[in-house]
Design an enzyme around this catalytic site. Structure first.
Site, mmCIF file in Angstrom:
data_model
loop_
_atom_site.group_PDB
_atom_site.id
_atom_site.type_symbol
_atom_site.label_atom_id
_atom_site.label_comp_id
_atom_site.label_asym_id
_atom_site.label_seq_id
_atom_site.Cartn_x
_atom_site.Cartn_y
_atom_site.Cartn_z
ATOM 1 N N ASP A 64 1.034 -1.154 -0.044
ATOM 2 C CA ASP A 64 -0.294 0.137 0.242
ATOM 3 C C ASP A 64 0.895 1.759 -0.070
ATOM 4 O O ASP A 64 2.188 1.329 1.316
ATOM 5 C CB ASP A 64 -0.768 0.167 1.303
ATOM 6 N N ILE A 65 0.840 1.888 -1.127
ATOM 7 C CA ILE A 65 2.030 3.281 -1.189
ATOM 8 C C ILE A 65 1.795 4.631 -0.017
ATOM 9 O O ILE A 65 3.020 5.028 0.534
ATOM 10 C CB ILE A 65 1.467 3.823 -2.137
ATOM 11 N N ASN A 98 -7.143 13.353 -9.863
ATOM 12 C CA ASN A 98 -8.614 13.167 -11.107
ATOM 13 C C ASN A 98 -8.059 15.178 -10.956
ATOM 14 O O ASN A 98 -7.345 15.352 -10.315
ATOM 15 C CB ASN A 98 -9.667 12.524 -10.754
ATOM 16 N N VAL A 134 -6.770 4.753 -5.008
ATOM 17 C CA VAL A 134 -5.146 4.856 -4.293
ATOM 18 C C VAL A 134 -5.131 7.046 -4.266
ATOM 19 O O VAL A 134 -4.642 6.859 -2.698
ATOM 20 C CB VAL A 134 -3.286 5.127 -5.391
ATOM 21 N N ASP A 135 -5.789 7.419 -5.161
ATOM 22 C CA ASP A 135 -6.263 8.743 -4.389
ATOM 23 C C ASP A 135 -7.011 8.560 -2.851
ATOM 24 O O ASP A 135 -6.437 9.597 -1.921
ATOM 25 C CB ASP A 135 -7.325 9.727 -5.236
ATOM 26 N N SER A 162 -3.499 5.624 -14.265
ATOM 27 C CA SER A 162 -4.367 5.593 -14.832
ATOM 28 C C SER A 162 -4.429 4.082 -14.924
ATOM 29 O O SER A 162 -5.354 3.213 -15.649
ATOM 30 C CB SER A 162 -3.837 6.208 -16.043
ATOM 31 N N GLY A 221 -6.427 1.234 -12.896
ATOM 32 C CA GLY A 221 -6.758 0.950 -11.825
ATOM 33 C C GLY A 221 -8.255 1.798 -12.430
ATOM 34 O O GLY A 221 -8.933 0.870 -13.866
HETATM 35 N N1 AR6 Z 1 -1.325 1.618 -2.688
HETATM 36 C C1 AR6 Z 1 -0.609 1.454 -4.080
HETATM 37 N N2 AR6 Z 1 -1.002 1.165 -4.957
HETATM 38 C C2 AR6 Z 1 -2.595 1.410 -5.446
HETATM 39 C C3 AR6 Z 1 -3.498 1.590 -4.620
HETATM 40 C C4 AR6 Z 1 -2.401 1.677 -3.112
HETATM 41 N N3 AR6 Z 1 -3.371 1.859 -1.950
HETATM 42 N N4 AR6 Z 1 -4.517 1.467 -4.199
HETATM 43 C C5 AR6 Z 1 -4.725 1.444 -5.469
HETATM 44 N N5 AR6 Z 1 -3.609 1.189 -6.758
HETATM 45 P P1 AR6 Z 1 -6.302 4.133 -9.719
HETATM 46 P P2 AR6 Z 1 -6.359 5.949 -11.476
HETATM 47 C C6 AR6 Z 1 -3.220 0.906 -7.517
HETATM 48 O O1 AR6 Z 1 -7.568 3.504 -9.795
HETATM 49 O O2 AR6 Z 1 -6.800 4.700 -12.714
HETATM 50 C C7 AR6 Z 1 -9.754 7.767 -8.276
HETATM 51 O O3 AR6 Z 1 -11.196 7.920 -7.930
HETATM 52 C C8 AR6 Z 1 -4.537 0.469 -8.156
HETATM 53 O O4 AR6 Z 1 -4.405 -1.126 -8.402
HETATM 54 O O5 AR6 Z 1 -5.510 4.412 -7.825
HETATM 55 O O6 AR6 Z 1 -5.008 6.508 -12.599
HETATM 56 C C9 AR6 Z 1 -8.735 9.056 -8.926
HETATM 57 O O7 AR6 Z 1 -9.572 10.138 -7.613
HETATM 58 C C10 AR6 Z 1 -3.632 0.430 -10.061
HETATM 59 O O8 AR6 Z 1 -2.868 -0.423 -10.705
HETATM 60 O O9 AR6 Z 1 -5.867 5.378 -10.160
HETATM 61 C C11 AR6 Z 1 -9.268 8.923 -10.103
HETATM 62 O O10 AR6 Z 1 -10.961 9.790 -10.393
HETATM 63 C C12 AR6 Z 1 -2.976 1.910 -9.826
HETATM 64 O O11 AR6 Z 1 -2.961 1.949 -8.436
HETATM 65 C C13 AR6 Z 1 -9.312 8.231 -10.553
HETATM 66 O O12 AR6 Z 1 -9.098 7.032 -9.528
HETATM 67 C C14 AR6 Z 1 -4.055 3.083 -9.528
HETATM 68 O O13 AR6 Z 1 -5.305 2.579 -9.757
HETATM 69 C C15 AR6 Z 1 -7.270 8.085 -10.902
HETATM 70 O O14 AR6 Z 1 -7.779 6.257 -11.814
#
Ligand code: AR6
Length: 168
Positions: free
Chosen positions: A10-11, A24, A33-34, A118, A120
């Site tokens: 978990d980052i 976003n 992750v946000d 991007s 996720g």
């Molecule tokens: N630690 C590390 N990696 C993570 C974590 C974590 N805690 N949580 C998810 N990931 P995403 P995006 C991974 O969806 O695609 C948000 O609502 C996840 O498995 O977090 O850029 C924002 O506000 C994936 O591989 O980001 C935007 O609206 C990667 O992080 C939107 O999602 C990115 O997944 C951005 O979407």
């Protein structure tokens, strides 16, 4: 010379100078992750987002806030393209990594943790998301000495590790 490594974690737990957030354009928090970063960083992160980014952030750009309650001192927020709604310009994904590294250099960051931007909720195909991350980080001139790509799940971690082993 940059040291690029893969980590499965978990980052928000990373003990580094700065972590990158896949945010976003509105820059007011979200899921993935946000959401995890805002929860762990506390209200100081959102307060700083509002103060420093009253109009949000453009896709492909990056900017910093405090890390609040996180072990990291700073959060570098960036916005990747939303593949799932048709934003498929790869240069915007590359720009998100480049701008994050530039902001990290400006802050004097020595160690940086980066998620797969991007890959996720925004739906960028995983293999290409990993390739864009590793290639861009290795090819961008930077003062940041230690960059770790943090993957949440085992399958993504394996992809990142193999891609790093393959080199630039
Ligand atoms: N630690 C590390 N990696 C993570 C974590 C974590 N805690 N949580 C998810 N990931 P995403 P995006 C991974 O969806 O695609 C948000 O609502 C996840 O498995 O977090 O850029 C924002 O506000 C994936 O591989 O980001 C935007 O609206 C990667 O992080 C939107 O999602 C990115 O997944 C951005 O979407």
């Amino acid at each position: 010379m940059i040291r690029l490594t893969a980590v499965q974690a978990d980052i928000t737990t990373q003990r580094v100078d700065a972590i990158v957030n896949a945010a976003n354009r509105a820059m007011r928090g979200g899921g993935g992750v946000d959401g995890a970063i805002h929860r762990a960083g506390g209200t100081a992160v959102l307060r700083d987002c509002i103060a420093r980014f009253p109009h949000g952030l453009a896709t492909g750009d990056a900017g910093w806030t405090t890390g609040g309650d996180l072990p990291a001192r700073w959060v570098i927020h960036t916005v990747g393209p939303n593949f799932s709604i048709g934003e498929r310009d790869r240069s915007l994904l590359i720009s998100a990594y480049r701008r994050s590294l530039e902001v990290a250099s400006e802050l004097g960051v020595a160690s940086l943790a980066v998620p797969l931007i991007s890959a996720g909720i925004y739906g960028w195909p995983k293999d290409d998301a990993v390739d864009a991350a590793v290639t861009t980080i290795l090819e961008t001139p930077t003062d940041v000495a230690d960059v770790r790509i943090v993957a949440f799940d085992r399958a993504s971690f394996d992809l990142v590790r193999r891609r790093i082993d393959a080199g630039a």
